[in-house]
Structure formats: C-alpha cells, structure tokens
Design a protein around this motif. Structure first.
Motif, PDB file in Angstrom:
ATOM      1  N   THR A   1       0.595  -1.315   0.472  1.00 45.31           N
ATOM      2  CA  THR A   1      -0.118  -0.031   0.052  1.00 45.31           C
ATOM      3  C   THR A   1       1.367   1.216   0.023  1.00 45.31           C
ATOM      4  N   ALA A   2       1.745   1.269   0.336  1.00 44.48           N
ATOM      5  CA  ALA A   2       2.566   2.608   0.860  1.00 44.48           C
ATOM      6  C   ALA A   2       3.747   2.944  -0.914  1.00 44.48           C
TER       7      ALA A   2
ATOM      8  N   MET B   1       3.576   5.372  -6.070  1.00 43.90           N
ATOM      9  CA  MET B   1       3.665   5.729  -7.489  1.00 43.90           C
ATOM     10  C   MET B   1       1.740   6.491  -7.623  1.00 43.90           C
ATOM     11  N   ASP B   2       1.978   7.393  -7.308  1.00 44.47           N
ATOM     12  CA  ASP B   2       0.579   7.995  -6.994  1.00 44.47           C
ATOM     13  C   ASP B   2       0.500   8.401  -9.085  1.00 44.47           C
TER      14      ASP B   2
ATOM     15  N   ALA C   1       3.358  -4.817 -11.481  1.00 41.72           N
ATOM     16  CA  ALA C   1       4.705  -5.080 -11.718  1.00 41.72           C
ATOM     17  C   ALA C   1       6.114  -5.314 -11.149  1.00 41.72           C
ATOM     18  N   LEU C   2       6.030  -3.700 -10.578  1.00 41.31           N
ATOM     19  CA  LEU C   2       6.758  -3.787 -10.005  1.00 41.31           C
ATOM     20  C   LEU C   2       7.037  -4.639  -8.428  1.00 41.31           C
ATOM     21  N   TRP C   3       5.880  -4.431  -7.819  1.00 40.44           N
ATOM     22  CA  TRP C   3       5.949  -5.736  -6.773  1.00 40.44           C
ATOM     23  C   TRP C   3       6.379  -7.030  -6.987  1.00 40.44           C
ATOM     24  N   ARG C   4       6.060  -7.515  -8.244  1.00 40.12           N
ATOM     25  CA  ARG C   4       6.453  -9.289  -8.335  1.00 40.12           C
ATOM     26  C   ARG C   4       7.984  -9.516  -8.773  1.00 40.12           C
TER      27      ARG C   4
ATOM     28  N   PRO D   1       6.416   1.051 -20.578  1.00 40.61           N
ATOM     29  CA  PRO D   1       7.305   2.427 -20.019  1.00 40.61           C
ATOM     30  C   PRO D   1       6.522   3.764 -19.394  1.00 40.61           C
ATOM     31  N   PRO D   2       5.092   3.731 -18.869  1.00 41.77           N
ATOM     32  CA  PRO D   2       5.289   4.620 -17.733  1.00 41.77           C
ATOM     33  C   PRO D   2       5.580   4.070 -16.135  1.00 41.77           C
ATOM     34  N   LEU D   3       6.067   2.654 -16.148  1.00 42.36           N
ATOM     35  CA  LEU D   3       6.737   2.546 -15.345  1.00 42.36           C
ATOM     36  C   LEU D   3       8.420   3.233 -15.384  1.00 42.36           C
ATOM     37  N   ARG D   4       8.548   2.340 -16.388  1.00 38.77           N
ATOM     38  CA  ARG D   4      10.098   3.009 -16.605  1.00 38.77           C
ATOM     39  C   ARG D   4      10.512   4.415 -16.649  1.00 38.77           C
TER      40      ARG D   4
END
Length: 355
Positions: free
Chosen positions: A18-19, A24-25, A34-37, A55-58
C-alpha cells in the motif's frame, strides 16, 4: 542539486504494497503490481533492464532513481556446514555494517534465520551478538533483503523456496518493533515472498512492552521468549535485560499475551552444563509456566569465545526434558546446526572481524 548518497536514498524494500502504491501515485495499479512482482517474486537486483515493464513504469523508475534505491547487500562471506544442512551468510550493508543470515534445511524444507539489528543491546552473556554490543537498528528493507538473499540462493540451486522464517539472528526484534512489523508485512504478502504468518516466529529476550504490544495488536506471528532461568537470580546472571524487565513482570506479560491472543508461547532455554540444566531447575520452570499454553525449546549451548560455559550432556538434557514432561510441559531438544560454521548469532561476524 548534489546527488543523494546511497545511504540517504530511501529503499523500495522499505515499503509495503500500500505504501508503494502511494509512492507511485498517478500510475495505474498494473505498474505497482509489476514492480512488486519483480522485487519479491522475481527477487530482482536490477530494475533497469526489465523487459516486462511498460514505458510509464520505466519513466517513473528513471525519475525516482535519484531518491529511491533497492536493498541488495554485498555478500561478505558464505560458509557451509560439513553436513550440507546449514549455510551462513555475512552480508555487508551500504554503511559497511555486517549482519548474519542463516539458511537451514530440515527434511526437504528450508528455514531462514534473519537479523533485525547490527549488534544487540540486550547483553546476554552467552551470545556472541550480545557480547559485541549495539550498533544500530536495521531498516525494514535490510531485514527483507536477507530473506531475498536466501531465496536467490535456493533458486540458484533449484531448491524449493523458504517455508519458515525465524527472527532469531543478530539483535532483539522487539527493540526494533516498527521496522520488524513492516518487514513482516512485506515478507508475508501473498503477492510476493508469501511466507505465511503461521510460519514466522519472533524471538525476544523478554522485552515486555513489545510482548504486550503484540498482544494488543493481535499480530499473527509465533512468539518465542528466551528464558534460560526460572528464578530472578538465575535469569539475571545470564540475561541482563531481566534487570529492566524482571521475571515476574515478563511472565505476567506472557499470561496477558496468551489470554488476549489464545496463542501458544514457545519458551527458549539454552542448556548450559552445571548452570541451568538440573532436574531441580526443570521443576522450577514447570512451576513458573503453570497455566500457560507453553512449549519449551531446549537448545544446547553454542560455544563462544566470550563465555566459558559448555553445552549440557545428552543425559542431562534428557533428564531435564523428562522432568518437564512430568510437570505437563511439552518440550523439544533443538537440533544443533552449523557449529562448524559458527552458526550461533554473531559468531561469524566476530570471526571475520579478526581476519
């Protein structure tokens, strides 16, 4: 602006799901998952070359690189026992502090024993970590990183993942309560590491406020209390923390914990020849724990250079256990593991510091 040092940067491994989502708001939950995994299922040590990241996560990771990092301690030493059942790692943190993590195999399942502090303030006279004193608390990510290191080690050997986790390494978990609880929230999250609370044990030397807080908050983990003496005089000689939280106060806290949670408490008793291993002391222990849902783990002493005591003989341990059974107390003599790799908490760090 000057670059933020590695020590000052916040760690993604400090953040429960949750944090992390709050951090990543503005991004879709798809990216948080995806990042958590990647962090906890894939145990990634580098987030820059993940082909599955959109792309948005990168872009978010690129922007966060100046103030966010991940915990990936350097492996300073890796020793394996001669029986192949125990491996001990000495991990170096970003500020050069070293901590220990032990990986143990039991009948096809694996248990990790992790540290919660660099050093320890409790000063138990027979413990190598207690003998070295306290340096600092570990952050949640530094606790989690030890579990991830164990998982990577098992994966590299094509072994099944961790089944159990014990917080019995360097340090006193309840002295670092908030960081420990945050780390366990991350470790037990079913979307990642997924070690269930019923397979996690927190060991304490008897920090009464922490025990009462565990009870009040209804934390779902097992509690193990290091006792080692059944009278105030006997316990204080081995566990200096008993002077701060006397035995009577500790047992009262345990009774409160049992009443509020309905959970069994595991009491740890290090068997030291001629000091706390007589049938008379076993009888006192049985009387002390009357009415508690308790199980006693009898632990033959791990020898250290800073303590002159020796482990009890098998016959003494058997007689001690027989006396507990007569008092209605279940008990187990813990298997001795990793003596040849200094598996007692703190021993490897002390050994390597002398080199």
């Amino acid at each position: 602006m000057p670059a933020v040092s590695e020590i000052q940067r916040r760690s993604l491994h400090d953040l429960p799901f949750t944090a992390l989502a709050r951090e990543m708001d503005g991004l879709s939950p798809v990216h948080t998952k995806a990042l958590w995994r990647a962090l906890y299922h894939e145990t990634a040590t580098d987030l820059t070359q993940r082909a599955e990241f959109l792309p948005p996560l990168r872009r978010w990771l690129d922007g966060a690189a100046s103030h966010l990092s991940i915990d990936h301690p350097e492996l300073a030493a890796d020793t394996a026992s001669s029986d192949g059942l125990t491996r001990k790692f000495l991990l170096r943190l970003v500020d050069a502090q070293t901590i220990e993590t032990v990986l143990m195999r039991f009948d096809g399942r694996f248990t990790a024993c992790v540290s919660t502090q660099a050093g320890c303030a409790m000063g138990c006279v027979f413990c190598a970590t207690g003998q070295m004193g306290f340096t600092r608390h570990l952050r949640p990510g530094e606790i989690v990183a030890q579990v991830l290191h164990a998982q990577r080690t098992l994966r590299a050997r094509d072994e099944p993942g961790l089944r159990n986790l014990v917080l019995m390494g360097m340090g006193e978990p309840l002295h670092n309560y908030d960081a420990v609880m945050t780390a366990l929230e991350i470790i037990s999250d079913t979307r990642g590491i997924n070690i269930g609370p019923s397979r996690i044990t927190i060991s304490t030397v008897g920090v009464v406020p922490g025990i009462l807080r565990l009870a009040e908050e209804q934390r779902p983990y097992h509690l193990a209390v290091s006792l080692h003496g059944a009278t105030e005089e006997d316990r204080s000689a081995l566990v200096p923390a008993s002077r701060r939280w006397p035995l009577a106060e500790l047992i009262a806290a345990c009774r409160t914990y049992g009443a509020k949670t309905g959970r069994r408490i595991f009491f740890e008793w290090t068997l030291i020849a001629g000091q706390n291993d007589s049938p008379a002391q076993a009888a006192k222990l049985g009387a002390l724990l009357t009415g508690l849902d308790a199980h006693v783990n009898l632990i033959p002493l791990n020898p250290t250079n800073g303590f002159a005591g020796t482990a009890s003989a098998t016959a003494a341990a058997t007689e001690f256990q027989r006396t507990l059974r007569a008092a209605g107390l279940p008990s187990t003599v813990r298997q001795r593991r990793g003596i040849d790799v200094a598996a007692g908490c703190g021993q490897l760090r002390v050994e390597k510091s002398r080199l």
